[in-house]
Design a protein around this motif. Structure first.
Motif, PDB file in Angstrom:
ATOM      1  N   PRO A 212      35.842  39.026  66.491  1.00 48.98           N
ATOM      2  CA  PRO A 212      34.712  38.116  66.326  1.00 48.98           C
ATOM      3  C   PRO A 212      35.015  36.788  67.033  1.00 48.98           C
ATOM      4  CG  PRO A 212      35.573  38.845  64.186  1.00 48.98           C
ATOM      5  CD  PRO A 212      36.485  39.390  65.238  1.00 48.98           C
ATOM      6  N   GLU A 213      33.977  36.079  67.388  1.00 43.73           N
ATOM      7  CA  GLU A 213      34.139  34.881  68.215  1.00 43.73           C
ATOM      8  C   GLU A 213      35.156  33.859  67.671  1.00 43.73           C
ATOM      9  OE1 GLU A 213      30.313  33.512  69.427  1.00 43.73           O
ATOM     10  OE2 GLU A 213      31.205  31.664  70.223  1.00 43.73           O
ATOM     11  N   ARG A 214      35.092  33.616  66.362  1.00 47.79           N
ATOM     12  CA  ARG A 214      35.993  32.608  65.776  1.00 47.79           C
ATOM     13  C   ARG A 214      37.461  33.002  65.953  1.00 47.79           C
ATOM     14  NH1 ARG A 214      36.066  31.238  60.052  1.00 47.79           N
ATOM     15  NH2 ARG A 214      35.175  33.282  59.609  1.00 47.79           N
ATOM     16  N   ALA A 215      37.752  34.283  65.719  1.00 49.13           N
ATOM     17  CA  ALA A 215      39.137  34.752  65.848  1.00 49.13           C
ATOM     18  C   ALA A 215      39.548  34.757  67.318  1.00 49.13           C
ATOM     19  CB  ALA A 215      39.261  36.148  65.252  1.00 49.13           C
ATOM     20  N   ASP A 216      38.639  35.157  68.175  1.00 42.63           N
ATOM     21  CA  ASP A 216      38.897  35.196  69.611  1.00 42.63           C
ATOM     22  C   ASP A 216      39.251  33.792  70.122  1.00 42.63           C
ATOM     23  OD1 ASP A 216      38.457  36.899  72.151  1.00 42.63           O
ATOM     24  OD2 ASP A 216      37.301  35.076  72.546  1.00 42.63           O
ATOM     25  N   SER A 217      38.473  32.794  69.699  1.00 42.28           N
ATOM     26  CA  SER A 217      38.731  31.421  70.157  1.00 42.28           C
ATOM     27  C   SER A 217      40.076  30.922  69.654  1.00 42.28           C
ATOM     28  CB  SER A 217      37.669  30.450  69.628  1.00 42.28           C
ATOM     29  OG  SER A 217      36.425  30.931  69.922  1.00 42.28           O
ATOM     30  N   LEU A 218      40.427  31.301  68.448  1.00 41.79           N
ATOM     31  CA  LEU A 218      41.707  30.865  67.895  1.00 41.79           C
ATOM     32  C   LEU A 218      42.868  31.367  68.760  1.00 41.79           C
ATOM     33  CD1 LEU A 218      43.111  29.422  65.508  1.00 41.79           C
ATOM     34  CD2 LEU A 218      43.088  31.614  64.304  1.00 41.79           C
ATOM     35  N   LEU A 219      42.815  32.646  69.147  1.00 46.89           N
ATOM     36  CA  LEU A 219      43.887  33.195  69.989  1.00 46.89           C
ATOM     37  C   LEU A 219      43.847  32.575  71.385  1.00 46.89           C
ATOM     38  CD1 LEU A 219      43.976  36.999  69.046  1.00 46.89           C
ATOM     39  CD2 LEU A 219      45.240  35.104  68.046  1.00 46.89           C
ATOM     40  N   LYS A 220      42.633  32.415  71.923  1.00 42.12           N
ATOM     41  CA  LYS A 220      42.507  31.819  73.272  1.00 42.12           C
ATOM     42  C   LYS A 220      43.039  30.387  73.278  1.00 42.12           C
ATOM     43  CE  LYS A 220      40.361  35.068  75.746  1.00 42.12           C
ATOM     44  NZ  LYS A 220      40.744  36.163  74.891  1.00 42.12           N
ATOM     45  N   SER A 221      42.966  29.699  72.125  1.00 42.34           N
ATOM     46  CA  SER A 221      43.436  28.304  72.089  1.00 42.34           C
ATOM     47  C   SER A 221      44.939  28.220  72.290  1.00 42.34           C
ATOM     48  CB  SER A 221      43.052  27.642  70.756  1.00 42.34           C
ATOM     49  OG  SER A 221      43.843  28.167  69.708  1.00 42.34           O
ATOM     50  N   MET A 222      45.653  29.342  72.043  1.00 41.37           N
ATOM     51  CA  MET A 222      47.113  29.327  72.279  1.00 41.37           C
ATOM     52  C   MET A 222      47.433  29.578  73.746  1.00 41.37           C
ATOM     53  SD  MET A 222      48.781  31.189  68.978  1.00 41.37           S
ATOM     54  CE  MET A 222      47.698  32.595  68.765  1.00 41.37           C
ATOM     55  N   ASP A 223      46.693  30.514  74.355  1.00 41.18           N
ATOM     56  CA  ASP A 223      46.897  30.808  75.781  1.00 41.18           C
ATOM     57  C   ASP A 223      45.687  31.605  76.252  1.00 41.18           C
ATOM     58  OD1 ASP A 223      47.589  31.751  78.285  1.00 41.18           O
ATOM     59  OD2 ASP A 223      49.697  32.027  77.765  1.00 41.18           O
ATOM     60  N   SER A 224      44.866  30.992  77.059  1.00 43.66           N
ATOM     61  CA  SER A 224      43.612  31.651  77.445  1.00 43.66           C
ATOM     62  C   SER A 224      43.848  32.834  78.390  1.00 43.66           C
ATOM     63  CB  SER A 224      42.678  30.636  78.102  1.00 43.66           C
ATOM     64  OG  SER A 224      43.303  30.117  79.246  1.00 43.66           O
ATOM     65  N   GLN A 225      45.049  32.926  78.963  1.00 45.27           N
ATOM     66  CA  GLN A 225      45.327  34.016  79.913  1.00 45.27           C
ATOM     67  C   GLN A 225      45.752  35.307  79.212  1.00 45.27           C
ATOM     68  OE1 GLN A 225      44.780  33.497  83.278  1.00 45.27           O
ATOM     69  NE2 GLN A 225      44.016  31.583  82.396  1.00 45.27           N
ATOM     70  N   MET A 226      46.225  35.186  77.983  1.00 53.08           N
ATOM     71  CA  MET A 226      46.750  36.379  77.306  1.00 53.08           C
ATOM     72  C   MET A 226      45.609  37.156  76.631  1.00 53.08           C
ATOM     73  SD  MET A 226      49.898  36.180  78.088  1.00 53.08           S
ATOM     74  CE  MET A 226      50.594  37.533  77.161  1.00 53.08           C
ATOM     75  N   SER A 227      45.660  38.490  76.751  1.00 57.89           N
ATOM     76  CA  SER A 227      44.610  39.316  76.137  1.00 57.89           C
ATOM     77  C   SER A 227      44.771  39.320  74.618  1.00 57.89           C
ATOM     78  CB  SER A 227      44.718  40.755  76.650  1.00 57.89           C
ATOM     79  OG  SER A 227      45.928  41.329  76.179  1.00 57.89           O
ATOM     80  N   ASN A 228      43.685  39.634  73.926  1.00 51.07           N
ATOM     81  CA  ASN A 228      43.772  39.737  72.465  1.00 51.07           C
ATOM     82  C   ASN A 228      44.749  40.831  72.046  1.00 51.07           C
ATOM     83  OD1 ASN A 228      41.985  37.681  72.179  1.00 51.07           O
ATOM     84  ND2 ASN A 228      40.210  38.983  71.768  1.00 51.07           N
ATOM     85  N   ALA A 229      44.752  41.942  72.789  1.00 49.86           N
ATOM     86  CA  ALA A 229      45.685  43.034  72.447  1.00 49.86           C
ATOM     87  C   ALA A 229      47.128  42.559  72.556  1.00 49.86           C
ATOM     88  CB  ALA A 229      45.444  44.227  73.366  1.00 49.86           C
ATOM     89  N   SER A 230      47.388  41.665  73.502  1.00 50.67           N
ATOM     90  CA  SER A 230      48.776  41.202  73.694  1.00 50.67           C
ATOM     91  C   SER A 230      49.289  40.478  72.453  1.00 50.67           C
ATOM     92  CB  SER A 230      48.887  40.305  74.927  1.00 50.67           C
ATOM     93  OG  SER A 230      48.585  38.951  74.603  1.00 50.67           O
ATOM     94  N   TRP A 231      48.427  39.712  71.811  1.00 46.31           N
ATOM     95  CA  TRP A 231      48.868  39.002  70.594  1.00 46.31           C
ATOM     96  C   TRP A 231      49.207  40.008  69.507  1.00 46.31           C
ATOM     97  CZ3 TRP A 231      50.361  34.260  71.096  1.00 46.31           C
ATOM     98  CH2 TRP A 231      49.786  33.461  72.098  1.00 46.31           C
TER      99      TRP A 231
END
Ligand code: SF4
Ligand code: SF4
Length: 377
Positions: A212-231
């Motif tokens: 969901p958008e909120r969770a996606d933004s939280l992960l992107k705030s750490m590193d926008s280049q890394m995929s969600n799967a990578s986290w």
């Protein structure tokens, strides 16, 4: 007890979700994915008797066993405990598994999907003794189990069966503190008994990829280049007792993404782990039905109900709105044409006995019948 055999890299290829073409595993495409994986020095593969009704094991034979020397790869296979009714079936399954794979020994041989409900039955069938015998006779280098039960039961099994040297667990940042899955508690039991852990479902059946958008933004705030799967994969791989994290790769994009950060893996910091757990909380709040799409329930259903597909439809309708003109809605209408409808459920409960997520499937199907099928179909 220390790890008996350490894998060199912490990423394993899960052969459960291989690419498909015309309803069957696409061996040619699978071969390309496995080649790319091995070209970067990765060697660990994981399959099971029940994956794709044998297609997974056979695709591995064609892609790897026939084309690489035996010492170049590590293969784990699993005896289908969910299909066992008699003791003598185990030998027949193992012989078939070796034949399908085209090997004369397994690197790792597991009992598949041990849980609180089937442990006594497996004891009665002497499944653990059979597994031990496979190590003694050289068919398996190492033995263990994949486990889907409570931490209390895991503690009991490891106490009663010291021969279980490895444990495969469902671990991901969303289930880490979940009271039902008990990822963290089970992991800590493995720590207590000093057993290496192999992680399954690190991306929770893909749901930690499409956040969901909120969770996606939280992960992107750490590193926008890394995929969600990578986290998700790095979260699991950062746990010290974890030997290998399995990723069920279906596309070259997924393989390349995984390899990019697992080739020279750097564990997450404590702060990064906390943010992942926070993203997991958001996902739990916004996911109506936490199904991982493993499809273990589907073969059990006498009414041929496409259970995970209806759950996916429902989750998407909940997340994006109950509109009767959306693609999701068209997908639902197609599903009910070729499969049993949610309302066809006769409540036999067979599916629930197979669900590793312990979902109240019957209850969810009633909700989907009321909120979706009766309303729009
Ligand atoms: S309870 Fe319903 S969905 Fe589950 S196996 Fe029985 S008929 Fe199928
Ligand atoms: S309902 Fe349970 S068994 Fe069925 S696909 Fe979802 S998680 Fe797997």
């Amino acid at each position: 007890m220390s790890a008996i055999k350490e894998e060199k890299k912490k990423l394993g290829f899960g052969l459960m979700r291989l690419p498909e073409k015309n309803g069957a595993v696409d061996v040619e495409e699978s071969m390309k994915l496995m080649d790319a994986f091995m070209a970067k020095g990765f060697t660990y593969f994981d399959t099971a008797y029940i994956y794709g009704d044998g297609q997974s094991e056979r695709a591995f034979r064609e892609s790897v066993v026939k084309r690489y020397p035996r010492e170049a790869f590590t293969i784990t296979d699993k005896i289908p405990c969910m299909m066992l009714e008699r003791e003598d079936q185990m030998e027949a399954f193992v012989m078939e598994m070796l034949e399908r794979l085209g090997v004369d020994y397994f690197d790792y041989l597991w009992l598949h999907a041990i849980n609180d409900a089937n442990y006594e039955k497996m004891e009665g069938l002497h499944a653990f003794e059979y597994l031990k015998e496979q190590k003694r006779n050289g068919r398996a280098k190492e033995i263990g189990m994949s486990f889907h039960g409570s931490a209390k039961m895991l503690d009991r099994i490891l106490r009663e069966h010291p021969e279980i040297s490895y444990v495969q667990l469902q671990i991901n940042y969303c289930d880490w503190t979940d009271a039902n899955i008990q990822s963290r508690d089970c992991y800590e039991v493995c720590e207590k008994y000093d057993r290496p852990v192999i992680v399954m479902e690190p991306v929770k059946g893909g749901s930690l990829h499409n956040l969901p958008e909120r969770a996606d933004s939280l992960l992107k705030s750490m590193d926008s280049q890394m995929s969600n799967a990578s986290w998700a994969i790095r979260f699991a791989a950062s746990l010290p007792k974890v030997m290998v994290v399995l990723s069920g790769m279906s596309t070259m994009d997924q393989v390349e993404d995984n390899l990019s950060y697992m080739e020279n893996f750097i564990p997450l910091t404590e702060e990064e782990k906390e943010k992942c757990i926070e993203a997991g909380k958001i996902l739990r709040e916004e996911t109506a039905i936490p199904c991982t799409a493993c499809r273990y329930c589907v073969s059990e259903c006498p009414m041929k109900i496409a259970i995970p597909d209806y759950f996916s439809v429902y989750n998407n309708l909940k997340r994006f709105g109950m509109k009767s003109d959306s693609d999701i809605w068209n997908y639902f209408l197609n599903l009910i044409k070729i499969h049993g409808k949610p309302s066809d459920c006769i409540e036999c409960g067979m599916c629930e006995s197979r669900c590793p997520q312990k979902l109240p499937i019957r209850q969810y199907l009633k909700v989907i019948t009321e909120e979706v099928e009766n309303r729009f179909a």
